[in-house]
Design an enzyme around this catalytic site. Structure first.
Site, short mmCIF file in Angstrom:
data_model
loop_
_atom_site.label_atom_id
_atom_site.label_comp_id
_atom_site.label_asym_id
_atom_site.label_seq_id
_atom_site.Cartn_x
_atom_site.Cartn_y
_atom_site.Cartn_z
N SER A 63 0.85 -1.19 0.00
CA SER A 63 0.00 0.00 0.00
C SER A 63 0.89 1.24 0.00
CB SER A 63 -0.96 -0.02 1.20
OG SER A 63 -1.95 0.98 1.08
N ASN A 64 0.32 2.37 0.41
CA ASN A 64 1.07 3.63 0.46
C ASN A 64 0.57 4.47 1.63
OD1 ASN A 64 -1.24 5.35 -0.57
ND2 ASN A 64 -0.95 4.02 -2.35
N ARG A 65 1.11 5.66 1.77
CA ARG A 65 0.86 6.49 2.96
C ARG A 65 -0.40 7.35 2.90
NH1 ARG A 65 5.35 6.57 6.30
NH2 ARG A 65 7.29 5.84 5.36
#
Length: 213
Positions: free
Chosen positions: A22-24
């Site tokens: 995923s990402n932030r």
């Protein structure tokens, strides 16, 4: 009034029932856009990745997990929308294989093979018609070059670019500092302000563009 279709938050690309890529992204900018559009009297459908934010008042929310889930939801909802805002941080890659059971350390060789996810904006570009498409480019350093490429390649009416490493303009904060880039080569740089205020300006610019058509 118009019908806005807005995507927000990250996607999760599962490796097994426990692990994912995923990402932030926290979805704050996309949710602010949905809130601002609804407050201005527009109909809003919000496609949200896995975030912890409350649904803005008057907004229809559709929760998704992966990039492919998001694309399917956009393709389903786009026909009834006048404006599409792509503010989600969609993962470019996903694991090549998915295990139905948790992978054990002894079964893993330390290499995760990835395959490309579909490019949502490019995929739906043939469906654009008279709709306004607005994108986001969250980059590091100077985002202008990459944002300009995306603006051109993805058929956008304008793009919102920001440097996520700049103080107060990254993920998980309530402020942002962005530049709006338009196909005619003009741009508009906004000062650091709340994401809600940024969202109001973006909605105003969209409405102004639509009125000129």
């Amino acid at each position: 009034m118009s019908h806005f279709l807005i995507t927000a938050g990250p996607t999760r690309e599962a490796l097994d029932p426990v692990r994912f890529i995923s990402n932030r992204s926290t979805g704050k900018m996309g949710f602010a856009l949905a809130e601002a559009a609804a407050a201005a009297g527009h109909q809003v459908t919000l496609i949200a990745g896995p975030v912890t934010l409350a649904t803005p008042t008057g907004v229809k929310r559709i929760d998704i997990e992966s990039a492919r889930d998001l694309l399917a939801a956009v393709e389903r909802e786009l026909p009834i929308a006048d404006i599409y805002i792509s503010s989600a941080a969609i993962a470019d890659w996903r694991p090549e294989t998915y295990s139905e059971t948790k992978l054990k350390k002894a079964e893993m060789d330390g290499v995760i093979r990835l395959v490309r996810n579909p490019d949502v904006l490019k995929t739906i570009l043939p469906l654009k018609g008279d709709r306004l498409f607005v994108g986001f480019a969250a980059e590091t350093g100077n985002p202008t070059q990459e944002a300009t490429r995306k603006l051109r390649d993805k058929g956008l009416d304008f793009i919102v670019a920001n440097d996520v490493t700049a103080p107060g303009a990254g993920f998980a904060v309530d402020t942002n500092q962005v530049t709006l880039l338009f196909p005619n080569g003009t741009s508009e740089t906004l000062p650091l302000m709340s994401k809600r205020d940024v969202a109001e300006i973006i909605i105003q610019r969209i409405v102004s563009l639509q009125a000129k058509r």
